[in-house]
Scaffold this motif. Structure first.
Motif, PDB file in Angstrom:
ATOM      1  N   ASN A 249      13.308 -19.219 -14.912  1.00  0.00           N
ATOM      2  CA  ASN A 249      12.040 -19.729 -15.371  1.00  0.00           C
ATOM      3  C   ASN A 249      11.396 -18.627 -15.860  1.00  0.00           C
ATOM      4  OD1 ASN A 249      10.423 -22.137 -16.286  1.00  0.00           O
ATOM      5  ND2 ASN A 249       9.554 -22.272 -14.262  1.00  0.00           N
ATOM      6  N   ARG A 250      11.400 -18.337 -17.244  1.00  0.00           N
ATOM      7  CA  ARG A 250      10.885 -17.081 -17.507  1.00  0.00           C
ATOM      8  C   ARG A 250       9.306 -17.226 -17.789  1.00  0.00           C
ATOM      9  NH1 ARG A 250      14.799 -15.182 -22.502  1.00  0.00           N
ATOM     10  NH2 ARG A 250      16.653 -14.479 -21.262  1.00  0.00           N
ATOM     11  N   PRO A 251       8.512 -16.159 -17.771  1.00  0.00           N
ATOM     12  CA  PRO A 251       6.935 -16.521 -17.970  1.00  0.00           C
ATOM     13  C   PRO A 251       6.957 -16.604 -19.768  1.00  0.00           C
ATOM     14  CG  PRO A 251       7.579 -14.097 -17.689  1.00  0.00           C
ATOM     15  CD  PRO A 251       8.811 -14.897 -17.285  1.00  0.00           C
ATOM     16  N   THR A 252       5.659 -17.252 -20.070  1.00  0.00           N
ATOM     17  CA  THR A 252       5.518 -17.334 -21.232  1.00  0.00           C
ATOM     18  C   THR A 252       4.320 -16.124 -21.614  1.00  0.00           C
ATOM     19  OG1 THR A 252       3.508 -18.964 -20.847  1.00  0.00           O
ATOM     20  CG2 THR A 252       5.710 -19.913 -21.087  1.00  0.00           C
ATOM     21  N   ALA A 253       3.825 -15.504 -20.853  1.00  0.00           N
ATOM     22  CA  ALA A 253       2.791 -14.550 -21.187  1.00  0.00           C
ATOM     23  C   ALA A 253       2.888 -13.537 -20.015  1.00  0.00           C
ATOM     24  CB  ALA A 253       1.492 -15.287 -20.818  1.00  0.00           C
ATOM     25  N   ILE A 254       2.655 -12.181 -20.534  1.00  0.00           N
ATOM     26  CA  ILE A 254       2.617 -11.238 -19.655  1.00  0.00           C
ATOM     27  C   ILE A 254       1.251 -10.219 -19.605  1.00  0.00           C
ATOM     28  CG2 ILE A 254       3.723  -8.668 -19.197  1.00  0.00           C
ATOM     29  CD1 ILE A 254       6.365  -9.991 -20.168  1.00  0.00           C
ATOM     30  N   PHE A 255       0.854 -10.028 -18.471  1.00  0.00           N
ATOM     31  CA  PHE A 255      -0.316  -8.933 -18.603  1.00  0.00           C
ATOM     32  C   PHE A 255       0.245  -7.694 -17.868  1.00  0.00           C
ATOM     33  CE2 PHE A 255      -4.079  -7.877 -15.368  1.00  0.00           C
ATOM     34  CZ  PHE A 255      -4.503  -6.666 -16.047  1.00  0.00           C
ATOM     35  N   ALA A 256       0.270  -6.445 -18.755  1.00  0.00           N
ATOM     36  CA  ALA A 256       0.638  -5.339 -18.280  1.00  0.00           C
ATOM     37  C   ALA A 256      -0.433  -4.425 -17.870  1.00  0.00           C
ATOM     38  CB  ALA A 256       1.251  -4.748 -19.674  1.00  0.00           C
ATOM     39  N   GLY A 257      -0.173  -3.516 -16.971  1.00  0.00           N
ATOM     40  CA  GLY A 257      -1.169  -2.869 -16.162  1.00  0.00           C
ATOM     41  C   GLY A 257      -1.814  -1.706 -17.146  1.00  0.00           C
ATOM     42  N   SER A 258      -1.331  -1.475 -18.200  1.00  0.00           N
ATOM     43  CA  SER A 258      -1.745  -0.453 -19.041  1.00  0.00           C
ATOM     44  C   SER A 258      -1.333  -0.437 -20.576  1.00  0.00           C
ATOM     45  CB  SER A 258      -1.456   1.091 -18.772  1.00  0.00           C
ATOM     46  OG  SER A 258      -0.096   1.249 -19.004  1.00  0.00           O
ATOM     47  N   ASP A 259      -1.983   0.014 -21.257  1.00  0.00           N
ATOM     48  CA  ASP A 259      -1.425  -0.132 -22.703  1.00  0.00           C
ATOM     49  C   ASP A 259      -0.054   0.443 -22.751  1.00  0.00           C
ATOM     50  OD1 ASP A 259      -3.791  -1.457 -23.514  1.00  0.00           O
ATOM     51  OD2 ASP A 259      -4.389   0.025 -24.873  1.00  0.00           O
ATOM     52  N   SER A 260       0.426   1.731 -22.333  1.00  0.00           N
ATOM     53  CA  SER A 260       1.412   2.094 -22.195  1.00  0.00           C
ATOM     54  C   SER A 260       2.526   1.343 -21.948  1.00  0.00           C
ATOM     55  CB  SER A 260       1.756   3.474 -21.602  1.00  0.00           C
ATOM     56  OG  SER A 260       0.608   4.567 -22.155  1.00  0.00           O
ATOM     57  N   ILE A 261       2.420   0.328 -20.761  1.00  0.00           N
ATOM     58  CA  ILE A 261       3.515  -0.418 -20.131  1.00  0.00           C
ATOM     59  C   ILE A 261       3.642  -1.598 -21.269  1.00  0.00           C
ATOM     60  CG2 ILE A 261       3.764  -2.111 -18.373  1.00  0.00           C
ATOM     61  CD1 ILE A 261       2.226  -0.292 -16.545  1.00  0.00           C
ATOM     62  N   ALA A 262       2.526  -2.028 -21.701  1.00  0.00           N
ATOM     63  CA  ALA A 262       2.593  -2.983 -22.888  1.00  0.00           C
ATOM     64  C   ALA A 262       3.414  -2.790 -23.713  1.00  0.00           C
ATOM     65  CB  ALA A 262       1.240  -3.503 -23.147  1.00  0.00           C
ATOM     66  N   LEU A 263       3.115  -1.431 -24.466  1.00  0.00           N
ATOM     67  CA  LEU A 263       3.908  -0.962 -25.473  1.00  0.00           C
ATOM     68  C   LEU A 263       5.475  -0.824 -25.289  1.00  0.00           C
ATOM     69  CD1 LEU A 263       1.653   1.780 -27.086  1.00  0.00           C
ATOM     70  CD2 LEU A 263       2.028  -0.455 -27.865  1.00  0.00           C
ATOM     71  N   GLY A 264       5.729  -0.719 -23.827  1.00  0.00           N
ATOM     72  CA  GLY A 264       7.277  -0.731 -23.708  1.00  0.00           C
ATOM     73  C   GLY A 264       7.845  -2.103 -23.708  1.00  0.00           C
ATOM     74  N   VAL A 265       6.886  -3.052 -23.023  1.00  0.00           N
ATOM     75  CA  VAL A 265       7.405  -4.583 -23.199  1.00  0.00           C
ATOM     76  C   VAL A 265       7.671  -5.005 -24.655  1.00  0.00           C
ATOM     77  CG1 VAL A 265       6.552  -6.905 -22.767  1.00  0.00           C
ATOM     78  CG2 VAL A 265       5.913  -5.193 -21.113  1.00  0.00           C
ATOM     79  N   LEU A 266       6.691  -4.546 -25.375  1.00  0.00           N
ATOM     80  CA  LEU A 266       6.746  -4.962 -27.026  1.00  0.00           C
ATOM     81  C   LEU A 266       8.067  -4.244 -27.428  1.00  0.00           C
ATOM     82  CD1 LEU A 266       4.967  -6.352 -28.958  1.00  0.00           C
ATOM     83  CD2 LEU A 266       3.980  -4.080 -29.680  1.00  0.00           C
ATOM     84  N   SER A 267       8.375  -3.075 -27.210  1.00  0.00           N
ATOM     85  CA  SER A 267       9.502  -2.557 -27.578  1.00  0.00           C
ATOM     86  C   SER A 267      10.716  -3.170 -27.232  1.00  0.00           C
ATOM     87  CB  SER A 267       9.809  -0.876 -27.277  1.00  0.00           C
ATOM     88  OG  SER A 267      10.829  -0.411 -27.563  1.00  0.00           O
ATOM     89  N   GLU A 268      10.973  -3.642 -25.883  1.00  0.00           N
ATOM     90  CA  GLU A 268      12.127  -4.203 -25.071  1.00  0.00           C
ATOM     91  C   GLU A 268      12.163  -5.602 -25.904  1.00  0.00           C
ATOM     92  OE1 GLU A 268      15.616  -4.407 -22.960  1.00  0.00           O
ATOM     93  OE2 GLU A 268      14.249  -2.671 -23.816  1.00  0.00           O
ATOM     94  N   ALA A 269      11.101  -6.440 -25.899  1.00  0.00           N
ATOM     95  CA  ALA A 269      11.151  -7.791 -26.587  1.00  0.00           C
ATOM     96  C   ALA A 269      11.665  -7.693 -28.081  1.00  0.00           C
ATOM     97  CB  ALA A 269       9.462  -8.156 -26.778  1.00  0.00           C
ATOM     98  N   ALA A 270      11.485  -6.559 -28.597  1.00  0.00           N
ATOM     99  CA  ALA A 270      12.189  -6.380 -30.102  1.00  0.00           C
ATOM    100  C   ALA A 270      13.473  -6.545 -29.908  1.00  0.00           C
ATOM    101  CB  ALA A 270      11.615  -5.395 -30.995  1.00  0.00           C
ATOM    102  N   HIS A 271      14.046  -5.798 -28.890  1.00  0.00           N
ATOM    103  CA  HIS A 271      15.594  -5.509 -28.758  1.00  0.00           C
ATOM    104  C   HIS A 271      16.245  -6.892 -28.360  1.00  0.00           C
ATOM    105  CE1 HIS A 271      15.488  -1.115 -29.220  1.00  0.00           C
ATOM    106  NE2 HIS A 271      14.860  -1.057 -28.135  1.00  0.00           N
ATOM    107  N   HIS A 272      15.627  -7.826 -27.662  1.00  0.00           N
ATOM    108  CA  HIS A 272      16.089  -8.991 -27.369  1.00  0.00           C
ATOM    109  C   HIS A 272      15.560 -10.133 -28.368  1.00  0.00           C
ATOM    110  CE1 HIS A 272      17.378  -7.967 -23.150  1.00  0.00           C
ATOM    111  NE2 HIS A 272      16.362  -7.176 -23.254  1.00  0.00           N
ATOM    112  N   GLY A 273      15.288  -9.653 -29.520  1.00  0.00           N
ATOM    113  CA  GLY A 273      14.921 -10.864 -30.469  1.00  0.00           C
ATOM    114  C   GLY A 273      13.704 -11.632 -30.053  1.00  0.00           C
ATOM    115  N   LEU A 274      13.038 -11.164 -29.177  1.00  0.00           N
ATOM    116  CA  LEU A 274      11.649 -12.028 -28.781  1.00  0.00           C
ATOM    117  C   LEU A 274      10.397 -11.746 -29.857  1.00  0.00           C
ATOM    118  CD1 LEU A 274      11.928 -11.865 -25.019  1.00  0.00           C
ATOM    119  CD2 LEU A 274      12.565 -13.881 -26.379  1.00  0.00           C
ATOM    120  N   ARG A 275       9.928 -12.708 -30.333  1.00  0.00           N
ATOM    121  CA  ARG A 275       8.500 -12.581 -30.870  1.00  0.00           C
ATOM    122  C   ARG A 275       7.434 -12.501 -30.039  1.00  0.00           C
ATOM    123  NH1 ARG A 275       8.047 -17.569 -33.827  1.00  0.00           N
ATOM    124  NH2 ARG A 275       9.109 -18.439 -32.067  1.00  0.00           N
TER     125      ARG A 275
END
Length: 347
Positions: A249-275
């Protein structure tokens, strides 16, 4: 005969020695940070120095000369967080005729011995004090500076420093709560948190703000949605999203503890084809220029990073002048900056 207008005589090593009941050379050893003094004797001399208001010749020169030199210690220069804090220090330093010397520690905490060498070098070179913007600097290094009466200001420390050390930070708990409330108001209920350094006080405060917001809205705190990132770096966001995508049951939203962490999430999301935010909403913490320039532009809890740098230098200079501070802990307000990376959950 001394009149009131002539003022109080400046204390000397001899007068301090008399008050502490030791020899003048022993007081000199303590002033210069030497280790060959018994702990009880050292403590008695430090109390006498403080009561007398004694300043070493280097400290007096530092306090009276037109140009003051301070040192700023960081563990990395490539961080947007560090760059913006430094910008605040440097801008305020320029207006106050203060010269800033920059030092990089790297990821490893300095030993007590290396801290002692650094502290003595600051005295020898006439530095007015030190600002620490680093997770690698710990309470174990502080005694070397305290013995030499060198003011130290710590910005966003991993853990609360001793009560006599000035620390500058932001309202991390309130920021974490505001970030989560923003996602809740958009309609999200499956909200994950990817943190940074787990033992860091700021990380714990953001995490508890996240949990407080969920609880206040009647949303159960699901432990599987809380991911310990390890560091406030991009790779923590990459690893965190990989872990969350393995959930049934995947989350629909993520709160990242820093902008750097969030940018890592953004990059990995693109690899999985997630918008982002079509498939998953994302909010960071820091409000750095990197998040503002990302695609999509990152919604983030903005810390007043430049003001934190200015506040740190302002507090350091006041201590160097012998002024009494109103508070040894300063927390500046955060605010949610809504950009493109958050939206209501998909149907």
């Amino acid at each position: 005969m001394r009149t009131k207008s002539q003022g109080r005589a400046k204390p000397t090593l001899a007068t301090v020695a008399t008050q502490a009941g030791v020899s003048t050379p022993t007081v000199s050893k303590v002033v210069n940070g030497r280790e060959d003094v018994a702990p009880e004797t050292r403590a008695r001399i430090l109390r006498a120095l403080e009561q007398a208001g004694y300043q070493s010749p280097v400290q007096r020169r530092t306090a009276t000369r037109a140009g003051t030199v301070i040192e700023v210690v960081v563990d990395v220069l490539t961080s947007a967080y560090t760059s913006e804090v430094l910008a605040g220090v440097l801008n305020f330093a320029a207006s106050e005729n203060v010269e800033v010397m920059l030092s990089v520690t790297g990821p490893t905490a300095p030993s007590a011995q290396s801290a002692d060498r650094r502290a003595q070098r600051l005295v020898d070179e006439g530095r007015a004090g030190m600002i620490v913007v680093t997770s690698a600097f710990s309470e174990a290094q502080l005694p070397a500076f305290r013995r030499r009466h060198i003011p130290v200001v710590v910005i966003d420390p991993l853990n609360p420093p001793p009560a006599d050390v000035v620390s500058i930070g932001a309202t991390n708990w309130a920021g974490g709560k505001a970030a989560t409330e923003h996602l809740l108001e958009l309609g999200h209920r499956r909200i994950a948190y990817i943190g940074g350094t787990e033992r860091a006080e700021c990380n714990q405060a953001r995490l508890h703000g996240y949990m407080a917001a969920l609880t206040a809205h009647g949303v159960p705190v699901d432990p599987q949605y809380i991911v310990a990132g390890g560091r406030f770096r991009r790779d923590s966001g990459v690893a965190g999203l990989k872990a969350l995508l393995r959930l049934e049951n995947r989350p629909t939203a993520i709160f990242a503890g820093s902008d750097s962490i969030a940018l890592g999430v953004l990059s990995e999301a693109a690899h999985h084809g997630l918008r982002v935010p079509g498939d998953i909403s994302l909010i960071g913490f820091d409000g750095t220029i990197q998040g503002e320039e990302s695609v999509p532009a990152l919604t983030s809890v903005a810390q007043p990073l430049e003001e934190m740098g200015r506040a740190a230098l302002r507090s350091l200079l006041r201590q160097a002048r012998g002024e009494v501070l109103d508070s040894h802990r300063v927390e500046l307000a955060t605010q949610v900056i809504v950009r493109e990376s958050t939206a209501p959950p998909a149907e």
